[in-house]
Design an enzyme around this catalytic site. Sequence first.
Site, mmCIF file in Angstrom:
data_model
loop_
_atom_site.group_PDB
_atom_site.id
_atom_site.type_symbol
_atom_site.label_atom_id
_atom_site.label_comp_id
_atom_site.label_asym_id
_atom_site.label_seq_id
_atom_site.Cartn_x
_atom_site.Cartn_y
_atom_site.Cartn_z
ATOM 1 N N THR A 189 84.339 3.386 35.679
ATOM 2 C CA THR A 189 84.318 2.090 34.810
ATOM 3 C C THR A 189 83.439 1.411 35.164
ATOM 4 O OG1 THR A 189 86.845 2.242 34.567
ATOM 5 C CG2 THR A 189 85.652 -0.031 34.117
ATOM 6 N N SER A 217 86.603 8.901 37.223
ATOM 7 C CA SER A 217 87.090 9.338 38.563
ATOM 8 C C SER A 217 88.466 10.300 38.183
ATOM 9 C CB SER A 217 87.391 8.537 39.572
ATOM 10 O OG SER A 217 88.565 7.906 39.208
#
Length: 352
Positions: A39, A83
Amino acid sequence: MKPLRYAVFLVCCMVFYVFFAESSYADLPTVAVVTTGGTIAEKLDPKTGGAVPAVSGKDLAEAVPGLSKIANIKVVEFSNIDSSQMTPEMWAKLSKTVDGILADPAIKGVVVTHGTDTMAEGSYFLDLTLKSDKPVVFVGAMRDASDVSPDGPANILNAVIQACSEEAKGWGVTVTLNQYVNSARNVRKTNSTNVQTFDSGEKGYLGYICMGRVTRFNDAPVRQKLTLPAKLPEVALLETFAGDDGALVRYAVDRGVKGIVIEGVGAGNVNAQVFEAVKYALGKAVPVVITTTVFNSGVWPMYGDQGGGATLEKAGAVPGGDLTGAKARILLMLALAQENSSREWLKKYFMK
Ligand code: ASP
């Protein structure tokens, strides 16, 4: 001012600037920022309406006000993915990359920017496998670069401050967001949207960063170091549930996994059918590690009914201590690849 005097004045200013800039550059420590995505490096994609990887490592570092006054930054772009797409094999490659960077005496420490979804496991993978004892700080963000108030820049600044700080010595790999420092071993993601998401439960934070200073609360837990194997063995992670008949455990064994982690209930208990499946696995020489979904205190051999923790340990399952199932899987993958992976050795790795 006469042209000659003006020229002399200009030369003096340039010499002073170069000297000053050079001396301040030379005085500052050098920190490598290894970027992997997440992010912190994502922006809103109007097509999907969701955040997607969009910011380069170089832009990430340049978006942090005042960073160049703290340290000289060397950016290494490793990947740029969410991720949720990370794998243990990528973490193995990241571990080798970070060790290679830390082998340079000029490098004070490394900051790894990474997504928060799997940061707890990824940081633990490096904590177990890095050869270097220099500081490695995992950092991410809960608000992307398109947000009204992204948290990434402040988190990166604090991570670099920590990497340069004497207070942070000996902490091994940490996860540092929202000013709090967590050990890679004990940290968990506890909130899916809030900036204060990483927490180490009853084990507590290692420290806190404010106004450019690191305050040390605790030492890091005892650090284990395992050798990175050429190939990581396949290890299944299964969470048991009410009415579980053990079929998934048997399927994993028949599929040929080299180990199984079962997230049990309470202090590490399963039902009688799963207990039979655990014995089936052990009978086929597939090690089974028992963890629990409960946040604090971990696994204890307290219960003696069929599938209770005491019966599991007696049958040969390995208690997983207070590791999460995801971290126990990382440790079991690496432990099985070491020279000695007998049950006694496996117990040693898990009861830290
Ligand atoms: N989905 C993101 C990731 O793990 C979440 C974040 O980075 O905060 O890459």
